[in-house]
Design an enzyme around this catalytic site. Structure first.
Site, PDB file in Angstrom:
ATOM      1  N   HIS A  50       0.855  -1.177   0.000  1.00 58.29           N
ATOM      2  CA  HIS A  50       0.000   0.000   0.000  1.00 58.29           C
ATOM      3  C   HIS A  50       0.903   1.243   0.000  1.00 58.29           C
ATOM      4  CE1 HIS A  50       0.475  -0.735   4.441  1.00 58.29           C
ATOM      5  NE2 HIS A  50       0.786   0.554   4.380  1.00 58.29           N
TER       6      HIS A  50
HETATM    7  P1  TYD Z   1      -1.691  -3.181   7.794  1.00 56.81           P
HETATM    8  O1  TYD Z   1      -1.599  -1.734   7.476  1.00 56.81           O
HETATM    9  O2  TYD Z   1      -2.388  -4.073   6.818  1.00 56.81           O
HETATM   10  O3  TYD Z   1      -0.232  -3.760   8.062  1.00 56.81           O
HETATM   11  P2  TYD Z   1       1.008  -3.913   7.014  1.00 56.81           P
HETATM   12  O4  TYD Z   1       1.190  -2.584   6.379  1.00 56.81           O
HETATM   13  O5  TYD Z   1       2.165  -4.271   7.882  1.00 56.81           O
HETATM   14  O6  TYD Z   1       0.703  -4.965   6.044  1.00 56.81           O
HETATM   15  O7  TYD Z   1      -2.387  -3.292   9.212  1.00 56.81           O
HETATM   16  C1  TYD Z   1      -2.842  -4.542   9.744  1.00 56.81           C
HETATM   17  C2  TYD Z   1      -4.092  -4.303  10.607  1.00 56.81           C
HETATM   18  O8  TYD Z   1      -3.781  -3.470  11.741  1.00 56.81           O
HETATM   19  C3  TYD Z   1      -5.215  -3.615   9.853  1.00 56.81           C
HETATM   20  O9  TYD Z   1      -6.437  -4.219  10.287  1.00 56.81           O
HETATM   21  C4  TYD Z   1      -5.157  -2.190  10.338  1.00 56.81           C
HETATM   22  C5  TYD Z   1      -4.619  -2.319  11.746  1.00 56.81           C
HETATM   23  N1  TYD Z   1      -3.812  -1.165  12.214  1.00 56.81           N
HETATM   24  C6  TYD Z   1      -4.227  -0.401  13.281  1.00 56.81           C
HETATM   25  O10 TYD Z   1      -5.309  -0.629  13.862  1.00 56.81           O
HETATM   26  N2  TYD Z   1      -3.440   0.622  13.720  1.00 56.81           N
HETATM   27  C7  TYD Z   1      -2.258   0.906  13.138  1.00 56.81           C
HETATM   28  O11 TYD Z   1      -1.547   1.858  13.565  1.00 56.81           O
HETATM   29  C8  TYD Z   1      -1.827   0.108  11.993  1.00 56.81           C
HETATM   30  C9  TYD Z   1      -0.530   0.390  11.297  1.00 56.81           C
HETATM   31  C10 TYD Z   1      -2.634  -0.919  11.568  1.00 56.81           C
END
Ligand code: TYD
Length: 134
Positions: A50
């Site tokens: 992303h």
């Molecule tokens: P995600 O952004 O998909 O992680 P990555 O970029 O490492 O693949 O986040 C995973 C899950 O955690 C998603 O359901 C959103 C949640 N989340 C939060 O609640 N707070 C946060 O600060 C972050 C970064 C993610």
């Protein structure tokens, strides 16, 4: 031109071990609003995929190693994170992918609170937004 920037953090190392300090707007190039960490990562389960419209981040691999790929829609950059004194600064509007986690714990320093609306979830949408803003 690199997409992101590697920041070499000062390591206060002595006979007892190492200490690295992170300071808002000093060695971290923005005011820190959020810190989160990723652990229990699987080698065959890449993450990221992303971009963020406004968020800036610094990623530090505090243990183990992984491969970070950054892409601004023109250039792709690969950074190996395998040293807690090496931080990767990710500007806004950069696509990121993380691979090959090897006993990896990642600490992420963020310039904004969590905001799902700031995410761009597909590479196609990301490159279109970059083109539109040019
Ligand atoms: P995600 O952004 O998909 O992680 P990555 O970029 O490492 O693949 O986040 C995973 C899950 O955690 C998603 O359901 C959103 C949640 N989340 C939060 O609640 N707070 C946060 O600060 C972050 C970064 C993610």
């Amino acid at each position: 031109m690199a997409v992101g920037k590697v920041i070499n953090l000062e390591n206060m190392q002595d006979g007892r071990g190492s200490l690295i300090s992170l300071e808002s707007t000093q060695n971290i190039p923005f005011a820190i609003k959020r810190v989160y960490y990723l652990y229990d990562l699987k080698n065959d389960k890449p993450r990221g995929f992303h971009a963020h419209r406004e968020l800036e981040q610094v990623i530090i691999c505090v243990s183990g190693s992984c491969r970070l790929v950054l892409d601004d829609s023109i250039e792709r950059q690969e950074i190996i994170l395998d040293d807690p004194s090496k931080a990767a600064f990710i500007p806004k509007m950069v696509w990121r992918e993380m691979y090959n986690f090897n006993n990896c714990v990642l600490m992420i320093i963020a310039s904004e609170h969590y905001d799902p609306a700031d995410y761009i979830h597909t590479y196609n949408d990301f490159s279109q937004e970059v083109t539109q803003s040019a």
